[in-house]
Motif scaffolding. Structure first.
Motif, PDB file in Angstrom:
ATOM      1  N   VAL A  46      91.640  25.177  59.745  1.00  0.00           N
ATOM      2  CA  VAL A  46      91.209  25.287  61.138  1.00  0.00           C
ATOM      3  C   VAL A  46      90.450  24.016  61.474  1.00  0.00           C
ATOM      4  O   VAL A  46      89.565  23.603  60.737  1.00  0.00           O
ATOM      5  N   ARG A  47      90.816  23.381  62.614  1.00  0.00           N
ATOM      6  CA  ARG A  47      90.225  22.073  62.913  1.00  0.00           C
ATOM      7  C   ARG A  47      88.997  22.161  63.811  1.00  0.00           C
ATOM      8  O   ARG A  47      87.914  21.809  63.411  1.00  0.00           O
ATOM      9  N   ASP A  48      89.187  22.678  65.015  1.00  0.00           N
ATOM     10  CA  ASP A  48      88.084  22.662  65.971  1.00  0.00           C
ATOM     11  C   ASP A  48      88.377  23.750  66.986  1.00  0.00           C
ATOM     12  O   ASP A  48      89.057  23.527  67.966  1.00  0.00           O
ATOM     13  N   LEU A  49      87.844  24.918  66.704  1.00  0.00           N
ATOM     14  CA  LEU A  49      88.250  26.082  67.477  1.00  0.00           C
ATOM     15  C   LEU A  49      87.075  26.598  68.276  1.00  0.00           C
ATOM     16  O   LEU A  49      85.988  26.757  67.731  1.00  0.00           O
ATOM     17  N   HIS A  50      87.267  26.789  69.588  1.00  0.00           N
ATOM     18  CA  HIS A  50      86.256  27.574  70.292  1.00  0.00           C
ATOM     19  C   HIS A  50      86.895  28.587  71.201  1.00  0.00           C
ATOM     20  O   HIS A  50      87.880  28.312  71.847  1.00  0.00           O
ATOM     21  N   PHE A  51      86.271  29.705  71.225  1.00  0.00           N
ATOM     22  CA  PHE A  51      86.531  30.715  72.244  1.00  0.00           C
ATOM     23  C   PHE A  51      85.405  31.736  72.149  1.00  0.00           C
ATOM     24  O   PHE A  51      84.655  31.752  71.164  1.00  0.00           O
TER      25      PHE A  51
ATOM     26  N   SER B 187      98.633  24.988  62.165  1.00  0.00           N
ATOM     27  CA  SER B 187      97.506  24.555  61.342  1.00  0.00           C
ATOM     28  C   SER B 187      97.556  23.036  61.161  1.00  0.00           C
ATOM     29  O   SER B 187      98.635  22.488  60.967  1.00  0.00           O
ATOM     30  N   PRO B 188      96.436  22.306  61.178  1.00  0.00           N
ATOM     31  CA  PRO B 188      95.062  22.763  61.424  1.00  0.00           C
ATOM     32  C   PRO B 188      94.860  23.230  62.876  1.00  0.00           C
ATOM     33  O   PRO B 188      95.227  22.536  63.814  1.00  0.00           O
ATOM     34  N   THR B 189      94.268  24.393  62.984  1.00  0.00           N
ATOM     35  CA  THR B 189      94.332  25.159  64.220  1.00  0.00           C
ATOM     36  C   THR B 189      93.323  24.746  65.290  1.00  0.00           C
ATOM     37  O   THR B 189      92.158  24.489  64.988  1.00  0.00           O
ATOM     38  N   VAL B 190      93.826  24.697  66.510  1.00  0.00           N
ATOM     39  CA  VAL B 190      92.954  24.633  67.692  1.00  0.00           C
ATOM     40  C   VAL B 190      93.470  25.695  68.661  1.00  0.00           C
ATOM     41  O   VAL B 190      94.518  26.288  68.418  1.00  0.00           O
ATOM     42  N   VAL B 191      92.725  25.948  69.750  1.00  0.00           N
ATOM     43  CA  VAL B 191      93.218  26.895  70.741  1.00  0.00           C
ATOM     44  C   VAL B 191      94.217  26.168  71.636  1.00  0.00           C
ATOM     45  O   VAL B 191      93.894  25.167  72.267  1.00  0.00           O
TER      46      VAL B 191
ATOM     47  N   GLU C 256      96.820  16.754  69.470  1.00  0.00           N
ATOM     48  CA  GLU C 256      96.777  16.385  70.887  1.00  0.00           C
ATOM     49  C   GLU C 256      95.666  17.088  71.653  1.00  0.00           C
ATOM     50  O   GLU C 256      94.931  16.468  72.397  1.00  0.00           O
ATOM     51  N   THR C 257      95.549  18.403  71.443  1.00  0.00           N
ATOM     52  CA  THR C 257      94.624  19.133  72.305  1.00  0.00           C
ATOM     53  C   THR C 257      93.305  19.431  71.604  1.00  0.00           C
ATOM     54  O   THR C 257      92.539  20.255  72.055  1.00  0.00           O
ATOM     55  N   ALA C 258      93.056  18.741  70.507  1.00  0.00           N
ATOM     56  CA  ALA C 258      91.858  19.058  69.726  1.00  0.00           C
ATOM     57  C   ALA C 258      90.601  18.948  70.569  1.00  0.00           C
ATOM     58  O   ALA C 258      89.686  19.739  70.422  1.00  0.00           O
TER      59      ALA C 258
END
Lengths: 282, 271
Positions: free
Chosen positions: A33-38, A223-227, A271-273
């Protein structure tokens, strides 16, 4: 148009901020997981979808406090999660391994309460209520392996309900049951959610299921996951296997999420990190 | 479940009867061959007396208090030795199995000590305890300890990660996880270990009595031999064999009772 459950406007119940998870390996580590927020407001039913291998299970285990995170922060009720929190229950995909075969159904449901020090009559009653809620009033004395797959998963759900969590985490809970049973269980989850007002985080790889169940769908990247995307499901609150699934909005949401998943397969969090969470309204 | 179990039992009853009859016929056949080869002189009756004589002697032994005293002596050292091995093996197995560090640290030592045949310790046992029961116990405990230990270690390492995560997510503490997850997972292994250990313990009990001369059935065999009582030797051998069968039967019964939930057994009960 969708009547939000109470408390939706309040401070989010669950917050995931800049979550990063790297599995240490001999060669330096695999970034899952790279940089996840929610964040999830209280009482919401959120579905999380993503292509297979999107780190969905990793994310859930981090949220459940079962896996230490590398950096970032996960908060439940304002407190950082470092160990399994009291206000949370997890329903695993592998019900056959998650239920203990050496215990009766009743004992399985009561065990978390027993370990929390709840008195015997109280946990008896809680177990009976929970088993009633999932439609298994008479199964208490049986062993899990004497029940069908769908019934076993109901027992696992009952165990989670008896624990009276604020957040219910479900990790692809219906991936291993047949289509008919699956439809029944989906409706059961909607009923439980509405009756108990519990917040549900439902992970699935099934797009239809996510649209049918959720008030909101969070699409994860590969993966590595972002939203990848965050979609509001503005379908009527009363869901029905026949009418909801043939609703034009259902089809629109479904194909939107499908496209996102296709894009997600090629998006490895590069791209969307840094892109903030996009909320799309239809 | 009741109906399934009943239906199954009913449909398999003829089979069980046939199996039983075949088993008995096999034993009768063996006894008959034994009787014939000795009566016809194919085998010298001085080395192998006819089955009928051995059985008659065995029957008279059953009425002899001395025989039962010997059975008691053998079974006492068997039971004490087995109990020590099971308790020690279980505790050590849990300790080793629940710690990565201990598991790795002890692995090579166990692999070295385990294959040492218990009978190789006979001189040591005689040196330490002479012909007292402790000599038997040393051999029995040494041989059966490993059976239990290895099984318990395997058992503790076999805990399902999903079951363990479930327990952790419901905030079961370390001790509670041992009690509700690790222990039930290990139990089938432990019982297998006990069953193996029970047989091994009996072998070592008889061996010790036979060679060291600690009192019991083994010593009775060797006494009959030195007294030239060939029929007696065979009658005692028959007795030890029957005890072995009995030990195994009881172990299986216990297994069935305690592990009714386990896949290996529940498939025979229901579904």
């Amino acid at each position: 148009m969708t009547p939000e459950p109470s408390g939706a406007a309040a401070r989010p119940l669950l917050v995931v901020e800049h979550l990063k998870k790297v599995y240490p390996t001999a060669t330096g580590g695999v970034e899952a997981v790279r940089d996840l927020h929610f964040s999830v407001p209280e009482g919401q039913l959120v579905c999380i979808v993503g292509p297979s291998g999107a780190g969905k299970t990793t994310l859930l285990k981090c949220i459940a406090g079962l896996l230490p995170i590398t950096s970032g922060r996960i908060e439940l009720l304002g407190e950082a999660i470092t160990a399994p929190p009291k206000a949370m229950a997890v329903v695993f995909q592998e019900y056959g391994r998650s239920l203990f075969p050496w215990m009766s159904v009743e004992a399985n449901v009561e065990l978390p309460l027993k370990s929390a020090g709840v008195s015997k009559p109280e946990r008896r009653a809680a177990a009976a209520d929970a088993l009633h809620a999932v439609g298994l009033d008479d199964a208490g004395g049986k062993y899990p392996w004497q029940l069908s797959g769908g019934m076993q998963q109901r027992v696992a759900i009952a165990r989670a309900l008896a624990y009276k969590p604020k957040v219910l985490i479900m990790d692809e809970p219906f991936a291993a049951v047949d289509a008919q049973t699956r439809a029944d269980l989906e409706d059961l989850i909607r009923v439980i959610w509405k009756q108990l007002g519990v917040t549900i985080l439902f992970v699935t790889h099934d797009i239809d299921e996510s649209v049918y169940l959720g008030e909101r769908v969070v699409v994860l990247s590969n993966s590595p996951t972002v939203v990848q995307d965050d979609v509001v499901i503005d379908l009527p609150a009363e869901r029905d296997q026949l009418t909801t699934r043939s609703h034009p909005q259902f089809a629109a949401l479904r194909s939107h999420i499908y496209e996102q998943i296709q894009r997600a397969k090629h998006n490895r969090g590069t791209e969307t990190a840094s892109t903030p969470t996009v909320l799309r309204r239809h | 479940m009741t109906t399934t179990a009943f239906g199954r039992r009913r449909s398999h009853r003829p089979n069980a009867v046939v199996n039983m009859a075949l088993g008995l016929a096999g034993i009768a056949g063996l006894l008959l061959v034994w009787e014939l080869v000795t009566r016809t002189g194919i085998i010298d009756p001085r080395f192998l007396p006819p089955a009928s004589e051995v059985l008659v002697r065995f029957a008279s032994m059953l009425r002899d208090l001395q025989f039962w005293r010997e059975v008691g002596e053998t079974m006492t050292s068997w039971a004490i030795g087995l109990a020590i091995a099971v308790v020690a093996g279980t505790i050590a197995g849990f300790a080793i199995g629940s710690s990565r560090f201990l598991e790795r640290a002890t692995r090579s030592t166990i692999e070295f000590l385990r294959p040492i045949p218990s009978v190789a310790l006979i001189p040591l046992a005689v040196l330490l305890f002479g012909t007292k029961m402790q000599s038997s116990l040393l051999l029995i405990v040494y041989a059966s300890f490993w059976q239990v230990l290895i099984q318990v270690i395997y058992g503790t390492l076999d805990v399902d990660p999903v079951a363990n995560e479930t327990a952790r997510s419901y905030r079961l503490g370390r001790l509670q996880r041992i009690r509700h997850v690790v222990w039930p997972t290990t139990l089938p292994y432990l019982i297998t270990g006990i069953r193996l250990a029970a047989s091994v313990a009996l072998i070592l009990a008889i061996t010790a009595e036979l060679i060291i001369g600690t009192p019991g059935l083994g010593k009775a065999i060797s006494d009959s031999q030195s007294g030239g009582d060939v029929v007696g030797v065979y009658a005692y051998i028959l007795a030890t064999g029957l005890i072995g069968v009995l030990v195994n039967l009881v172990a299986r019964l216990v297994e069935r009772r305690t592990l009714a939930w386990h896949t290996s057994i529940r498939s025979e009960l229901a579904l």
